[in-house]
Scaffold this motif. Structure first.
Motif, short mmCIF file in Angstrom:
data_model
loop_
_atom_site.label_atom_id
_atom_site.label_comp_id
_atom_site.label_asym_id
_atom_site.label_seq_id
_atom_site.Cartn_x
_atom_site.Cartn_y
_atom_site.Cartn_z
N PHE A 148 0.53 -1.83 -5.50
CA PHE A 148 1.79 -1.46 -6.15
C PHE A 148 2.15 -0.01 -5.85
O PHE A 148 3.31 0.32 -5.61
CB PHE A 148 1.70 -1.71 -7.66
CG PHE A 148 2.92 -1.31 -8.42
CD1 PHE A 148 4.07 -2.08 -8.36
CD2 PHE A 148 2.93 -0.15 -9.18
CE1 PHE A 148 5.21 -1.71 -9.05
CE2 PHE A 148 4.05 0.23 -9.88
CZ PHE A 148 5.21 -0.55 -9.81
N LEU A 149 1.12 0.86 -5.86
CA LEU A 149 1.36 2.27 -5.59
C LEU A 149 1.82 2.52 -4.15
O LEU A 149 2.54 3.48 -3.90
CB LEU A 149 0.11 3.09 -5.88
CG LEU A 149 -0.27 3.23 -7.35
CD1 LEU A 149 -1.61 3.94 -7.49
CD2 LEU A 149 0.81 3.97 -8.13
N VAL A 150 1.40 1.67 -3.24
CA VAL A 150 1.82 1.81 -1.83
C VAL A 150 2.93 0.80 -1.53
O VAL A 150 2.89 0.10 -0.51
CB VAL A 150 0.65 1.71 -0.85
CG1 VAL A 150 -0.26 2.91 -0.95
CG2 VAL A 150 -0.12 0.43 -1.02
N LYS A 151 3.90 0.73 -2.43
CA LYS A 151 5.12 -0.06 -2.26
C LYS A 151 4.86 -1.56 -2.13
O LYS A 151 5.40 -2.21 -1.23
CB LYS A 151 5.92 0.47 -1.08
CG LYS A 151 6.32 1.92 -1.28
CD LYS A 151 7.11 2.44 -0.12
CE LYS A 151 7.40 3.91 -0.39
NZ LYS A 151 7.96 4.58 0.75
N GLY A 152 4.04 -2.08 -3.00
CA GLY A 152 3.86 -3.53 -3.09
C GLY A 152 3.06 -4.17 -1.99
O GLY A 152 3.11 -5.38 -1.81
N ALA A 153 2.29 -3.41 -1.25
CA ALA A 153 1.49 -3.99 -0.16
C ALA A 153 0.34 -4.81 -0.74
O ALA A 153 -0.36 -4.36 -1.63
CB ALA A 153 0.95 -2.90 0.75
#
Length: 149
Positions: free
Chosen positions: A45-50
């Protein structure tokens, strides 16, 4: 040969090893779930939903042309992939297990040291016969000498 095998199996250390393997397998599943279900979703989530399980590099396209949305689609198309996300999950699992084992062994070694230190402090040598005796003894049980404090 069967008799030797039965003797080996009935030893207590063989049972200890079996119990250790079973507990280790269960612990491994718990750690895998911790990594996949608790640690990686917020990190993704912190790395844009990866989703780290779907982080891969296509080395060779399969029957369908790239891009592939998921690793499963790439595998079903026969593509050869470098699975970086799965490696990251496995690496985090390994680090958690290694840290846990390190802390456990460190605690066990500290406990062994404390026990051995207490055993050593509870004994002294008789100044006459040099036998090991309890520190509270006032008479040596080996040579029956009176001990001065």
């Amino acid at each position: 040969m069967l008799k030797e095998f039965r003797t080996f199996i009935l030893r207590s250390n063989a049972f200890d090893v079996a119990v250790g393997i079973i507990i280790g397998a269960a612990f491994s599943k718990i750690v895998d779930s911790l990594v996949k279900d608790v640690i990686m979703p917020p990190l993704g989530f912190l790395v844009k939903g990866a989703d780290f399980t779907n982080v891969f590099i296509v080395l060779k396209e399969g029957t369908k042309p790239a891009p592939y949305a998921t690793l499963e689609l790439a595998r079903s198309a026969g593509a050869i992939t470098l699975n970086i996300g799965i490696f990251i999950n496995t690496l985090i699992s390994f680090l958690i297990i290694a840290t846990t084992i390190f802390i456990l062994l460190k605690s066990i070694n500290k406990l062994k040291y404390m026990v051995s230190k207490n055993e050593i402090s509870e004994e002294k040598s008789c100044p006459y016969c040099f036998s090991k005796i309890n520190t509270q003894a006032i008479k040596c049980p080996h040579c029956t000498s009176d001990l001065k404090e």
